[in-house]
Design a protein around this motif. Structure first.
Motif, PDB file in Angstrom:
ATOM      1  N   LYS A   1       0.820  -1.207   0.000  1.00  0.00           N
ATOM      2  CA  LYS A   1       0.000   0.000   0.000  1.00  0.00           C
ATOM      3  C   LYS A   1       0.855   1.258   0.000  1.00  0.00           C
ATOM      4  O   LYS A   1       0.544   2.244  -0.677  1.00  0.00           O
ATOM      5  CB  LYS A   1      -0.933   0.000   1.222  1.00  0.00           C
ATOM      6  N   ALA A   2       1.934   1.224   0.778  1.00  0.00           N
ATOM      7  CA  ALA A   2       2.841   2.378   0.824  1.00  0.00           C
ATOM      8  C   ALA A   2       3.464   2.623  -0.550  1.00  0.00           C
ATOM      9  O   ALA A   2       3.572   3.766  -1.007  1.00  0.00           O
ATOM     10  CB  ALA A   2       3.928   2.156   1.871  1.00  0.00           C
ATOM     11  N   ALA A   3       3.872   1.556  -1.214  1.00  0.00           N
ATOM     12  CA  ALA A   3       4.484   1.687  -2.539  1.00  0.00           C
ATOM     13  C   ALA A   3       3.486   2.250  -3.548  1.00  0.00           C
ATOM     14  O   ALA A   3       3.833   3.115  -4.366  1.00  0.00           O
ATOM     15  CB  ALA A   3       4.996   0.322  -3.001  1.00  0.00           C
ATOM     16  N   ASN A   4       2.250   1.775  -3.505  1.00  0.00           N
ATOM     17  CA  ASN A   4       1.218   2.276  -4.410  1.00  0.00           C
ATOM     18  C   ASN A   4       0.955   3.763  -4.176  1.00  0.00           C
ATOM     19  O   ASN A   4       0.770   4.533  -5.118  1.00  0.00           O
ATOM     20  CB  ASN A   4      -0.076   1.482  -4.234  1.00  0.00           C
ATOM     21  N   GLU A   5       0.935   4.155  -2.912  1.00  0.00           N
ATOM     22  CA  GLU A   5       0.667   5.550  -2.562  1.00  0.00           C
ATOM     23  C   GLU A   5       1.798   6.462  -3.048  1.00  0.00           C
ATOM     24  O   GLU A   5       1.555   7.609  -3.449  1.00  0.00           O
ATOM     25  CB  GLU A   5       0.518   5.680  -1.044  1.00  0.00           C
ATOM     26  N   LEU A   6       3.021   5.943  -3.025  1.00  0.00           N
ATOM     27  CA  LEU A   6       4.187   6.744  -3.396  1.00  0.00           C
ATOM     28  C   LEU A   6       4.618   6.540  -4.850  1.00  0.00           C
ATOM     29  O   LEU A   6       5.637   7.076  -5.282  1.00  0.00           O
ATOM     30  CB  LEU A   6       5.360   6.392  -2.469  1.00  0.00           C
ATOM     31  N   PHE A   7       3.847   5.720  -5.579  1.00  0.00           N
ATOM     32  CA  PHE A   7       4.136   5.448  -6.992  1.00  0.00           C
ATOM     33  C   PHE A   7       5.562   4.923  -7.183  1.00  0.00           C
ATOM     34  O   PHE A   7       6.316   5.388  -8.048  1.00  0.00           O
ATOM     35  CB  PHE A   7       3.922   6.715  -7.845  1.00  0.00           C
ATOM     36  N   THR A   8       5.906   3.956  -6.355  1.00  0.00           N
ATOM     37  CA  THR A   8       7.224   3.341  -6.476  1.00  0.00           C
ATOM     38  C   THR A   8       7.073   1.838  -6.244  1.00  0.00           C
ATOM     39  O   THR A   8       5.960   1.323  -6.133  1.00  0.00           O
ATOM     40  CB  THR A   8       8.218   3.964  -5.457  1.00  0.00           C
ATOM     41  N   SER A   9       8.199   1.124  -6.151  1.00  0.00           N
ATOM     42  CA  SER A   9       8.145  -0.324  -5.987  1.00  0.00           C
ATOM     43  C   SER A   9       8.399  -0.717  -4.535  1.00  0.00           C
ATOM     44  O   SER A   9       9.086  -0.008  -3.789  1.00  0.00           O
ATOM     45  CB  SER A   9       9.186  -1.003  -6.879  1.00  0.00           C
ATOM     46  N   GLN A  10       7.851  -1.845  -4.161  1.00  0.00           N
ATOM     47  CA  GLN A  10       8.058  -2.369  -2.803  1.00  0.00           C
ATOM     48  C   GLN A  10       9.534  -2.657  -2.522  1.00  0.00           C
ATOM     49  O   GLN A  10      10.050  -2.262  -1.465  1.00  0.00           O
ATOM     50  CB  GLN A  10       7.208  -3.618  -2.609  1.00  0.00           C
ATOM     51  N   PRO A  11      10.257  -3.301  -3.449  1.00  0.00           N
ATOM     52  CA  PRO A  11      11.692  -3.529  -3.198  1.00  0.00           C
ATOM     53  C   PRO A  11      12.459  -2.212  -3.045  1.00  0.00           C
ATOM     54  O   PRO A  11      13.412  -2.126  -2.261  1.00  0.00           O
ATOM     55  CB  PRO A  11      12.151  -4.302  -4.441  1.00  0.00           C
ATOM     56  N   GLY A  12      12.052  -1.197  -3.787  1.00  0.00           N
ATOM     57  CA  GLY A  12      12.715   0.097  -3.700  1.00  0.00           C
ATOM     58  C   GLY A  12      12.554   0.731  -2.332  1.00  0.00           C
ATOM     59  O   GLY A  12      13.506   1.303  -1.777  1.00  0.00           O
ATOM     60  N   ILE A  13      11.354   0.609  -1.765  1.00  0.00           N
ATOM     61  CA  ILE A  13      11.116   1.136  -0.425  1.00  0.00           C
ATOM     62  C   ILE A  13      11.955   0.384   0.594  1.00  0.00           C
ATOM     63  O   ILE A  13      12.598   0.985   1.461  1.00  0.00           O
ATOM     64  CB  ILE A  13       9.612   1.036  -0.072  1.00  0.00           C
ATOM     65  N   SER A  14      11.950  -0.940   0.504  1.00  0.00           N
ATOM     66  CA  SER A  14      12.720  -1.773   1.446  1.00  0.00           C
ATOM     67  C   SER A  14      14.202  -1.418   1.404  1.00  0.00           C
ATOM     68  O   SER A  14      14.863  -1.318   2.445  1.00  0.00           O
ATOM     69  CB  SER A  14      12.525  -3.253   1.121  1.00  0.00           C
ATOM     70  N   LYS A  15      14.716  -1.224   0.198  1.00  0.00           N
ATOM     71  CA  LYS A  15      16.143  -0.921   0.032  1.00  0.00           C
ATOM     72  C   LYS A  15      16.490   0.426   0.665  1.00  0.00           C
ATOM     73  O   LYS A  15      17.500   0.562   1.371  1.00  0.00           O
ATOM     74  CB  LYS A  15      16.488  -0.920  -1.453  1.00  0.00           C
ATOM     75  N   GLN A  16      15.669   1.428   0.440  1.00  0.00           N
ATOM     76  CA  GLN A  16      15.936   2.758   0.974  1.00  0.00           C
ATOM     77  C   GLN A  16      15.803   2.793   2.497  1.00  0.00           C
ATOM     78  O   GLN A  16      16.571   3.472   3.186  1.00  0.00           O
ATOM     79  CB  GLN A  16      14.995   3.773   0.342  1.00  0.00           C
ATOM     80  N   ILE A  17      14.826   2.056   3.032  1.00  0.00           N
ATOM     81  CA  ILE A  17      14.657   2.008   4.484  1.00  0.00           C
ATOM     82  C   ILE A  17      15.852   1.320   5.127  1.00  0.00           C
ATOM     83  O   ILE A  17      16.359   1.761   6.173  1.00  0.00           O
ATOM     84  CB  ILE A  17      13.342   1.291   4.860  1.00  0.00           C
ATOM     85  N   LYS A  18      16.321   0.247   4.507  1.00  0.00           N
ATOM     86  CA  LYS A  18      17.497  -0.463   5.025  1.00  0.00           C
ATOM     87  C   LYS A  18      18.719   0.449   5.018  1.00  0.00           C
ATOM     88  O   LYS A  18      19.525   0.459   5.968  1.00  0.00           O
ATOM     89  CB  LYS A  18      17.765  -1.715   4.187  1.00  0.00           C
ATOM     90  N   ALA A  19      18.871   1.244   3.961  1.00  0.00           N
ATOM     91  CA  ALA A  19      20.004   2.170   3.866  1.00  0.00           C
ATOM     92  C   ALA A  19      19.930   3.223   4.964  1.00  0.00           C
ATOM     93  O   ALA A  19      20.954   3.594   5.569  1.00  0.00           O
ATOM     94  CB  ALA A  19      20.019   2.838   2.490  1.00  0.00           C
ATOM     95  N   LEU A  20      18.718   3.703   5.266  1.00  0.00           N
ATOM     96  CA  LEU A  20      18.540   4.692   6.333  1.00  0.00           C
ATOM     97  C   LEU A  20      18.871   4.085   7.691  1.00  0.00           C
ATOM     98  O   LEU A  20      19.537   4.720   8.525  1.00  0.00           O
ATOM     99  CB  LEU A  20      17.101   5.220   6.320  1.00  0.00           C
ATOM    100  N   GLU A  21      18.428   2.851   7.921  1.00  0.00           N
ATOM    101  CA  GLU A  21      18.722   2.177   9.192  1.00  0.00           C
ATOM    102  C   GLU A  21      20.224   2.000   9.382  1.00  0.00           C
ATOM    103  O   GLU A  21      20.758   2.196  10.484  1.00  0.00           O
ATOM    104  CB  GLU A  21      18.013   0.823   9.238  1.00  0.00           C
TER     105      GLU A  21
END
Length: 309
Positions: free
Chosen positions: A21-41
């Motif tokens: 749902k987050a990916a759909n709302e942000l018009f991006t991909s689920q793997p892309g979100i996971s990758k960026q969150i991991k980088a932030l952590e």
């Protein structure tokens, strides 16, 4: 650290850890979100989310604080954009209002008409929902204003501007015995099946508390989220209705009758909820003043500043 990463973690939290749902709302991909969150952590040195395999199943304690700070940072960023827009073009922009059916159907139309005439270039959006959803939209920044009754005071994140008071009426079919009453009472109302607002919607607690205070147990046979549905079932003879006075229009509601019940129930206050520390553009002030003429810019700032401390 990137602003995009902050948006990602806030959106994931907002959608109850649902990455799709987050990916759909942000018009991006689920793997892309996971990758960026991991980088932030990795950059921060702490986990923000609790994982089970590839799924997010919770938020860590430091993660909660990081998300709160991120939401505040994104809110400040929006304020900066609003300040720039205010001085570059005062008649362009967006105004999103979250409100209930009753407000959208009966209170807002003349205000919206007046606003559109003055600000034809402002994109105005109106969303309907439950009081809880309305408050959530305002707190998250999805809506600029939350218009509802009493619900806006249920959170400390919003400053509440009291707009107007209203009371209720009892609806019946045209030849109902209750219409012969010379002084309508709660006891008389309890003699008939009742149709009124849903438990989670505007005014319901007042109705319930009033009957309880008098030791009465009304027979509530149907609840609805808007007055039009209540009126429909009153027309069909399912029972008598208890709704806001503004919801009854004798010129339109020719198949039902209304009895004033303001002497039986306490008045309710409709207010506008504004996210604290948010920057309001000039046309937002104007909209509020159109809805509640006693609230000029000085009065609005005084209330918001007082509640924001």
């Amino acid at each position: 650290m990137k602003l995009q990463q902050l948006r990602f973690i806030c959106e994931v939290a907002k959608h109850n850890l649902n990455l799709t749902k987050a990916a759909n709302e942000l018009f991006t991909s689920q793997p892309g979100i996971s990758k960026q969150i991991k980088a932030l952590e990795e950059e921060l040195g702490v986990d923000i989310f609790i994982r089970r395999g590839k799924r997010f199943v919770g938020i860590t304690e430091p993660g909660k604080e990081i998300i709160n700070k991120s939401q505040a940072a994104l809110s400040d960023l929006n304020n900066l954009k609003s300040i720039g827009s205010e001085y570059s073009n005062k008649t362009l922009g967006n105004l999103t209002i979250a409100t209930t059916h009753t407000q959208a159907r009966y209170a807002l139309p003349p205000v919206i008409k007046q606003f559109r005439e003055k600000y034809p270039e402002v994109r105005l959006s109106v969303y309907q929902g439950s009081p809880a959803h309305i408050v959530e939209m305002a707190c998250s920044g999805e809506a600029d204003l939350a218009i509802a009754t009493e619900a806006t005071s249920l959170t400390s994140e919003l400053a509440m501007l009291p707009c107007y008071q209203w009371n209720r009426c009892v609806l019946t079919p045209p030849k109902h015995p209750l219409l012969k009453s010379k002084a309508l009472s709660l006891e008389e109302i309890c003699e008939y099946p009742i149709i009124t607002y849903d438990f989670t919607f505007t005014g319901r607690p007042v109705i319930k508390q009033t009957f309880e205070a008098h030791g009465l147990k009304p027979d509530v046979v149907l609840t609805a989220i808007d007055a039009d549905i209540i009126k429909t079932y009153v027309e069909l003879g399912f029972g008598i209705g208890i709704v806001s006075m503004m919801a009854y229009d004798p010129s339109r509601d020719t198949k039902i009758r209304a009895m004033d019940a303001s002497h039986l129930f306490e008045s309710s206050t409709t207010g506008i909820g504004i996210r604290k520390n948010s920057y309001m553009r000039g046309f937002v002030y104007d909209f509020i003043s159109m809805f509640a003429p006693h609230l000029n810019r000085e009065a609005i700032d005084s209330i918001v500043n007082k509640q924001g401390n």
